[in-house]
Design a protein around this motif. Structure first.
Motif: not given
Length: 297
Positions: A187-214
């Motif tokens: 996530v830090i690397a994605a922020v450093a290269v300028g990845v948009p916040t929306r993409r970071i949330i939906f492509r990098h963080i949310l997929p890793n949250v799916v397990g506990p949420v399910v």
């Protein structure tokens, strides 16, 4: 020579994919598989209720009231001659639909609030978490009863009420996941290269949250079914003539029925226990399958 051919030549064991390890861990969980089978039976009963029942659950026959189980009525009849089996399988529709819709509502709310709180941090996090803490200060079931006693008692209102008041615990879970993942290197690397916040949330963080949420949603489904049954038992949930497991249990308040007519209330009590156990078993299996630390494979 390709990498796979070289591995075969050197007899190097192949590593399974994440998905393969997940399914293997899930199917190894014996109680989880029992829960899945039980849950599948409930879903089949709800979907094919008209076929399985073979009779209108609201159809009355006063000549057949309070009859014990027989070939004609396999689970007997109630005080006004309605078939207990028909009301039981149609009641599965009510319980599962209330649970699914209510959990869907509060999971959506929790995803929005938890994601914003965990990723934004600062004052936004403080405001959302203090509001969550205030809601959690009150007993959830007491709030649900209070609101349900004001609104007209019907299945739609029950779904919405349970959904509105069920989000705080899952919100804190999702916030914690976001706080943990926000500091990870990817996530830090994605922020450093300028990845948009929306993409970071939906492509990098949310997929890793799916397990506990399910897992939380599966366990929450059992809680929602218990809540609906409790409200119907108190007369604040689904009303006659719509069949409901909790509504049927109100007959157990009378001692003569409790002692002498067990077919009036025992099937619904068993169905509630069956549903809750199946979801808890399957939820435990999902939790273990999503957490690789539970296994060394």
């Amino acid at each position: 020579m390709s990498v796979s051919e070289l591995s075969d030549t050197l007899d190097v064991p192949r590593r399974d994919s994440v998905q393969q390890r997940f399914w293997r861990r899930l199917f190894r969980h014996k109680l989880g598989m029992v829960g899945l089978i039980m849950l599948s039976l409930l879903v089949i009963a709800a979907v094919f209720a008209p076929i399985l029942a073979g009779i209108d659950p609201a159809a009355m026959d006063l000549k057949m009231k309070n009859k014990p189980p027989s070939a004609e009525h396999i689970l007997g009849t109630d005080a006004i001659g309605r078939d207990v089996w028909a009301r039981l399988v149609f009641g599965a529709r009510v319980s599962l639909s209330v649970g699914l819709v209510a959990v869907g509502i509060y999971t959506s709310i929790a995803l929005i609030l938890g994601s914003v709180s965990g990723y934004a941090g600062g004052h936004v996090d403080n405001v959302i978490m203090r509001f969550t803490d205030i809601i959690m200060c009150f007993p959830t079931f007491l709030l649900i009863i209070t609101v349900a006693s004001v609104l007209p008692p019907n299945i739609f209102n029950i779904m919405v009420i349970i959904g509105i008041f069920g989000w705080p615990g899952m919100t804190r879970l999702i916030r914690g996941q976001f706080l943990s993942l926000r500091g990870q290197d990817f996530v830090i690397a994605a922020v450093a290269v300028g990845v948009p916040t929306r993409r970071i949330i939906f492509r990098h963080i949310l997929p890793n949250v799916v397990g506990p949420v399910v897992v939380a949603a599966t366990l929450g489904l059992a809680g929602a079914i218990l809540t609906e049954s409790s409200l119907s038992f108190l007369g604040l949930g689904v009303q006659q003539p719509t069949p409901s497991w909790g509504q049927t249990l109100t007959t157990a308040l009378q001692l003569p029925i409790l002692e002498n007519l067990p077919w009036r209330w025992l099937p619904s009590a068993t169905a509630i226990a069956f549903a809750v156990l199946s979801m808890n078993f399957f939820g435990d299996a999902l939790r273990d399958a999503f957490d690789p630390r539970q296994h060394l494979d």
